[in-house]
Write a protein that holds these residues in place. Structure first.
Motif, mmCIF file in Angstrom:
data_model
loop_
_atom_site.group_PDB
_atom_site.id
_atom_site.type_symbol
_atom_site.label_atom_id
_atom_site.label_comp_id
_atom_site.label_asym_id
_atom_site.label_seq_id
_atom_site.Cartn_x
_atom_site.Cartn_y
_atom_site.Cartn_z
ATOM 1 N N GLN A 96 5.987 12.143 -1.038
ATOM 2 C CA GLN A 96 4.820 12.332 -1.872
ATOM 3 C C GLN A 96 5.198 12.032 -3.237
ATOM 4 O O GLN A 96 6.314 12.588 -3.740
ATOM 5 C CB GLN A 96 4.318 13.831 -1.575
ATOM 6 N N LEU A 97 4.662 11.353 -3.968
ATOM 7 C CA LEU A 97 4.884 10.929 -5.462
ATOM 8 C C LEU A 97 3.938 11.854 -6.134
ATOM 9 O O LEU A 97 2.592 11.773 -5.821
ATOM 10 C CB LEU A 97 4.828 9.536 -5.537
ATOM 11 N N PHE A 98 4.307 12.183 -7.232
ATOM 12 C CA PHE A 98 3.399 13.342 -7.931
ATOM 13 C C PHE A 98 3.776 12.366 -9.560
ATOM 14 O O PHE A 98 4.611 12.288 -9.866
ATOM 15 C CB PHE A 98 3.896 14.660 -8.305
ATOM 16 N N CYS A 104 0.164 10.608 -4.176
ATOM 17 C CA CYS A 104 0.108 9.839 -3.063
ATOM 18 C C CYS A 104 1.251 9.754 -2.197
ATOM 19 O O CYS A 104 2.449 10.240 -2.735
ATOM 20 C CB CYS A 104 -0.674 8.769 -3.110
ATOM 21 N N LEU A 105 1.316 8.883 -1.107
ATOM 22 C CA LEU A 105 2.715 8.636 -0.655
ATOM 23 C C LEU A 105 3.299 7.474 -1.477
ATOM 24 O O LEU A 105 2.613 6.614 -1.993
ATOM 25 C CB LEU A 105 2.280 7.885 0.690
ATOM 26 N N ASP A 106 4.383 7.640 -1.629
ATOM 27 C CA ASP A 106 5.379 6.817 -2.609
ATOM 28 C C ASP A 106 5.467 5.412 -2.114
ATOM 29 O O ASP A 106 5.629 5.289 -0.732
ATOM 30 C CB ASP A 106 6.705 7.194 -2.790
ATOM 31 N N GLN A 107 5.213 4.444 -2.764
ATOM 32 C CA GLN A 107 5.194 2.957 -2.121
ATOM 33 C C GLN A 107 5.419 2.126 -3.502
ATOM 34 O O GLN A 107 5.202 2.555 -4.542
ATOM 35 C CB GLN A 107 4.171 2.766 -1.241
ATOM 36 N N PRO A 108 5.860 0.861 -3.305
ATOM 37 C CA PRO A 108 5.891 -0.231 -4.322
ATOM 38 C C PRO A 108 4.681 -0.455 -5.118
ATOM 39 O O PRO A 108 3.742 -0.675 -4.372
ATOM 40 C CB PRO A 108 6.774 -1.439 -3.790
ATOM 41 N N GLY A 109 4.474 -0.646 -6.225
ATOM 42 C CA GLY A 109 3.523 -1.129 -7.135
ATOM 43 C C GLY A 109 2.570 -0.309 -7.826
ATOM 44 O O GLY A 109 1.683 -0.511 -8.431
ATOM 45 N N ILE A 110 2.830 1.220 -7.465
ATOM 46 C CA ILE A 110 1.787 2.176 -7.871
ATOM 47 C C ILE A 110 1.977 2.080 -9.389
ATOM 48 O O ILE A 110 0.838 2.176 -10.115
ATOM 49 C CB ILE A 110 2.154 3.695 -7.519
ATOM 50 N N THR A 111 3.161 2.422 -10.178
ATOM 51 C CA THR A 111 3.173 2.344 -11.545
ATOM 52 C C THR A 111 2.650 1.067 -12.236
ATOM 53 O O THR A 111 1.799 1.077 -13.235
ATOM 54 C CB THR A 111 4.689 2.495 -11.774
ATOM 55 N N ALA A 112 2.730 -0.077 -11.607
ATOM 56 C CA ALA A 112 2.239 -1.429 -12.017
ATOM 57 C C ALA A 112 0.813 -1.460 -12.181
ATOM 58 O O ALA A 112 0.314 -1.655 -12.970
ATOM 59 C CB ALA A 112 3.021 -2.789 -11.314
ATOM 60 N N ALA A 113 0.318 -0.934 -10.850
ATOM 61 C CA ALA A 113 -1.173 -0.912 -10.776
ATOM 62 C C ALA A 113 -1.992 -0.076 -11.937
ATOM 63 O O ALA A 113 -2.738 -0.340 -12.428
ATOM 64 C CB ALA A 113 -1.534 -0.418 -9.409
ATOM 65 N N LEU A 114 -1.166 1.029 -11.946
ATOM 66 C CA LEU A 114 -1.768 1.991 -12.905
ATOM 67 C C LEU A 114 -1.705 1.617 -14.061
ATOM 68 O O LEU A 114 -2.545 1.663 -15.337
ATOM 69 C CB LEU A 114 -0.965 3.277 -12.940
#
Length: 285
Positions: free
Chosen positions: A46-48, A12-22
């Motif tokens: 793009q974040l993979f 997805c597009l890289d943005q804050p909070g992704i790792t924390a949400a997962l």
């Protein structure tokens, strides 16, 4: 304690909070992250991400899908969850040279490669005995201009009936049509007996010998409509000298091909390869 293991692949597009949400979503289902890899392509933002998790025995793939849905919707993720308890099925296609096929079968036998060979397909009879010894269905499909389209229809049907997730071209010396390459994009891995992008097409080792190269290699890549130009998964090289003949190059190359193809297949089946347009992101162990 018994547990189920899963692989999550997402982009997805890289943005804050992704790792924390997962992490929060996985923890809510008692899932423990045992391996995590991520890469951001700064050119496209793009974040993979690849995450391996161990979850309680009662956890199913649908349970994880439901837990992750809020994060998927929030960040507009493209995500795939794979259950590692399922042994992936593959189809191996080969012509006369069987060294890459034999190496794959050996690595499966010793457990380094987690796969079930659903079928061996060849345009020659040479590997029939190998298939019979291993108890693998063998399909002898000679190919010519008149029946090429028919053979490709048969391959599609074989993929569907066996449930194969991957077709491996282990020195299968037939060019797949553009239509088939597009239809099975991301599901076909080829071993090219050369260090791409140099020396494409027929007899690349002899081409390399004529050019006096000092390094030869092999390339495992996804098959696309552009011959030998699909996204590259794995490569390896070996030093050669002026004293070697073209046939010496071929002999040295066989070992490289076998290793590179096996690693490429392993990375794919373990969910370590993610497509990034014409390139790949490969999270090696």
């Amino acid at each position: 304690m018994a547990e189920n293991k899963f692989i999550l692949k997402l982009s997805c597009l890289d943005q804050p909070g992704i790792t924390a949400a997962l992490a929060t979503a996985l923890a809510s289902r008692g899932a423990n992250i045992v391996e995590a890899n991520q890469f951001c392509d700064r050119q496209t933002n793009q974040l993979f991400v690849r995450i391996a998790v161990a979850a309680p025995e009662a956890t199913t793939q649908s349970v994880l899908d439901l837990a992750l849905k809020p994060s998927v919707d929030r960040f507009d993720m493209r995500i795939k969850v794979e259950d590692l308890s399922r042994r992936p099925k593959i189809i191996i296609m080969v012509s006369k040279f069987d060294h890459a096929l034999l190496h794959l079968l050996y690595q499966i036998k010793v457990g380094w490669l987690n796969a079930e060979v659903a079928a061996i397909v060849s345009n020659h009879e040479d590997s029939r005995r190998t298939a019979e010894q291993e108890g693998i269905p063998f399909h002898y499909w000679p190919v010519n201009k008149e029946n090429k389209a028919e053979r490709e229809v048969q391959l599609i049907e074989l993929v569907q009936t066996t449930g194969a997730e991957l077709v491996v071209l282990a020195r299968y010396m037939q060019v797949l049509s553009n239509d088939l390459s597009n239809r099975l994009f991301g599901m076909v891995i080829n071993i090219h007996h050369s260090f791409l992008p140099s020396f494409k097409g027929a007899k690349p080792y002899h081409q390399a010998h004529e050019r006096g190269v000092k390094l030869i290699g092999a390339t495992a890549h996804y098959v696309t409509a552009d011959l030998d130009e699909g996204p590259i998964i794995e490569q390896e090289t070996e030093r050669v000298t002026h004293a070697m003949t073209g046939d010496d190059f071929v002999a040295a190359g066989r070992d490289i091909e076998s290793r590179v193809l096996a690693r490429g297949v392993k990375y794919h089946l373990e969910g370590r390869v993610m497509l990034n347009h014409h390139r790949t992101v490969v999270f090696t162990p």
